[in-house]
Design an enzyme around this catalytic site. Structure first.
Site, mmCIF file in Angstrom:
data_model
loop_
_atom_site.group_PDB
_atom_site.id
_atom_site.type_symbol
_atom_site.label_atom_id
_atom_site.label_comp_id
_atom_site.label_asym_id
_atom_site.label_seq_id
_atom_site.Cartn_x
_atom_site.Cartn_y
_atom_site.Cartn_z
ATOM 1 N N ASP A 76 0.815 -1.218 0.000
ATOM 2 C CA ASP A 76 0.000 0.000 0.000
ATOM 3 C C ASP A 76 0.847 1.266 0.000
ATOM 4 O O ASP A 76 0.481 2.257 -0.624
ATOM 5 C CB ASP A 76 -0.958 0.008 1.190
ATOM 6 C CG ASP A 76 -2.215 -0.796 0.923
ATOM 7 O OD1 ASP A 76 -2.467 -1.154 -0.245
ATOM 8 O OD2 ASP A 76 -2.955 -1.067 1.886
ATOM 9 N N GLY A 77 1.978 1.258 0.689
ATOM 10 C CA GLY A 77 2.834 2.440 0.709
ATOM 11 C C GLY A 77 3.297 2.820 -0.683
ATOM 12 O O GLY A 77 3.232 3.992 -1.080
ATOM 13 N N ASN A 120 -5.266 8.705 1.661
ATOM 14 C CA ASN A 120 -6.091 8.187 2.748
ATOM 15 C C ASN A 120 -6.297 9.174 3.878
ATOM 16 O O ASN A 120 -7.382 9.297 4.407
ATOM 17 C CB ASN A 120 -5.457 6.910 3.348
ATOM 18 C CG ASN A 120 -5.727 5.698 2.499
ATOM 19 O OD1 ASN A 120 -6.522 5.731 1.587
ATOM 20 N ND2 ASN A 120 -5.039 4.619 2.800
ATOM 21 N N ASP A 121 -5.225 9.839 4.284
ATOM 22 C CA ASP A 121 -5.339 10.728 5.428
ATOM 23 C C ASP A 121 -4.185 11.717 5.425
ATOM 24 O O ASP A 121 -3.224 11.579 4.691
ATOM 25 C CB ASP A 121 -5.365 9.953 6.739
ATOM 26 C CG ASP A 121 -4.132 9.081 6.938
ATOM 27 O OD1 ASP A 121 -3.139 9.225 6.193
ATOM 28 O OD2 ASP A 121 -4.135 8.250 7.858
#
Length: 132
Positions: free
Chosen positions: A52-53, A124-125
């Site tokens: 994911d990174g 995402n954030d």
């Protein structure tokens, strides 16, 4: 059709790299392996291979370049990946057009203070914390 392939240099095993390259060749997709900072403007889409990174960092860069990203999970976490490393036969959809592009919301975060101005895209954030 041309793809740029961004690999996590620490998290993608040699066998996965070879499998991705073989699958792209089999489908007749030209590709260049590159890092996030030098994605070629002439590519049609970008493959982010890792976890994911890798996918999130690549997506931030590709948002600015207006490039679609196909995430292939070769890491531990792959919530944002469209394919797992054992599903590479599905790359045939890239040639045939048998796929959909999923739009994801991104944040455009800007922090302005007396001495610092910072802007970043986030998928995402965004975390704002006290720092040095």
């Amino acid at each position: 059709m041309k793809a740029a392939v961004v690999l996590n240099p620490e998290g993608v095993e040699k066998k996965d790299i070879e499998a991705i390259q073989t699958a792209l060749r089999r489908e007749g997709i030209d590709f260049a392996v590159t890092d996030i900072s030098s994605i070629p403007s002439e590519c049609d889409f970008v493959i982010a291979a890792g976890g994911d990174g890798t996918i999130l960092h690549t997506a931030k860069k590709c948002a600015v370049l207006h490039k679609d990203v196909l995430g292939i999970n070769c890491g531990r976490l792959g919530f944002n990946a469209a394919l797992e490393s054992d599903e590479l036969e599905l790359l045939s959809a890239m040639r045939s057009g048998g796929y959909t592009v999923e739009q994801r919301m991104m944040f455009d975060v800007q922090v302005v203070s007396d001495h610092v101005e910072y802007q970043a895209f986030c998928v995402n954030d965004a975390v704002i914390a006290k720092g040095g």
